[in-house]
Design a protein around this motif. Structure first.
Motif, PDB file in Angstrom:
ATOM      1  N   PHE A   6       0.833  -1.195   0.000  1.00 23.45           N
ATOM      2  CA  PHE A   6       0.000   0.000   0.000  1.00 23.45           C
ATOM      3  C   PHE A   6       0.869   1.247   0.000  1.00 23.45           C
ATOM      4  N   ASN A   9       2.418   1.739  -3.460  1.00 17.15           N
ATOM      5  CA  ASN A   9       1.420   2.215  -4.417  1.00 17.15           C
ATOM      6  C   ASN A   9       1.028   3.663  -4.146  1.00 17.15           C
ATOM      7  N   PHE A  10       0.919   4.023  -2.873  1.00 15.64           N
ATOM      8  CA  PHE A  10       0.573   5.398  -2.540  1.00 15.64           C
ATOM      9  C   PHE A  10       1.669   6.358  -2.978  1.00 15.64           C
ATOM     10  N   PHE A  13       1.451   6.761  -6.675  1.00 15.44           N
ATOM     11  CA  PHE A  13       0.308   7.604  -7.010  1.00 15.44           C
ATOM     12  C   PHE A  13       0.646   9.081  -6.813  1.00 15.44           C
ATOM     13  N   GLY A  56      -7.212   9.622  -8.257  1.00 15.12           N
ATOM     14  CA  GLY A  56      -6.950   8.650  -7.194  1.00 15.12           C
ATOM     15  C   GLY A  56      -8.064   7.628  -7.069  1.00 15.12           C
ATOM     16  N   ALA A  57      -9.302   8.082  -7.162  1.00 13.67           N
ATOM     17  CA  ALA A  57     -10.437   7.162  -7.095  1.00 13.67           C
ATOM     18  C   ALA A  57     -10.424   6.200  -8.276  1.00 13.67           C
ATOM     19  N   ASP A  59      -7.821   5.298 -10.190  1.00 20.33           N
ATOM     20  CA  ASP A  59      -6.690   4.377 -10.066  1.00 20.33           C
ATOM     21  C   ASP A  59      -6.955   3.311  -9.009  1.00 20.33           C
ATOM     22  N   SER A  60      -7.590   3.698  -7.907  1.00 19.28           N
ATOM     23  CA  SER A  60      -7.893   2.741  -6.842  1.00 19.28           C
ATOM     24  C   SER A  60      -8.892   1.689  -7.309  1.00 19.28           C
ATOM     25  N   GLY A  63      -7.145  -0.681  -9.642  1.00 18.59           N
ATOM     26  CA  GLY A  63      -6.257  -1.555  -8.890  1.00 18.59           C
ATOM     27  C   GLY A  63      -7.002  -2.648  -8.159  1.00 18.59           C
ATOM     28  N   LEU A  64      -8.119  -2.296  -7.525  1.00 24.32           N
ATOM     29  CA  LEU A  64      -8.922  -3.296  -6.826  1.00 24.32           C
ATOM     30  C   LEU A  64      -9.537  -4.302  -7.798  1.00 24.32           C
TER      31      LEU A  64
END
Length: 101
Positions: A6, A9-10, A13, A56-57, A59-60, A63-64
């Motif tokens: 995490f 990845n953060f 980002f 960010g939303a 990309d998240s 990723g999920l």
């Protein structure tokens, strides 16, 4: 996801948004700022913040979704072998296309 993953990845980002943000602020955002409304810097910062939140939303979510798909494929050796074979065929197809052009 592990805490280390995490964090990695953060960091990625944040770095990618910083680089994209400079291009966005200098090329795209000025046309959306109304200087007659005042507070141009605040308008630019708010638009940049909106861009980063949406990015960010997005990309998240991707990723999920990718993690869920990978877990689904990994549960079955046959599916995992099929993905490997499909990837190999795609690489061969791309190589033939490049060689032919």
């Amino acid at each position: 996801m592990t805490p280390e993953g995490f964090g990695d990845n953060f960091a990625l980002f944040c770095l990618s948004r910083v680089l994209a943000g400079y291009g966005l602020l200098t090329a795209v955002l000025p046309q959306f700022v109304d200087r007659y409304q005042g507070h141009v810097a605040i308008q630019m910062l708010l638009l940049g913040l909106v861009f980063n939140v949406i990015g960010g939303a997005s990309d998240s979510i991707w990723g999920l979704a990718a993690a869920a798909a990978r877990n689904w494929f990994a549960r079955s050796p046959q599916r995992l072998a099929l993905v490997g074979a499909t990837g190999g065929l795609a690489m061969i197809g791309l190589a033939v296309t490049v060689a032919a052009t």
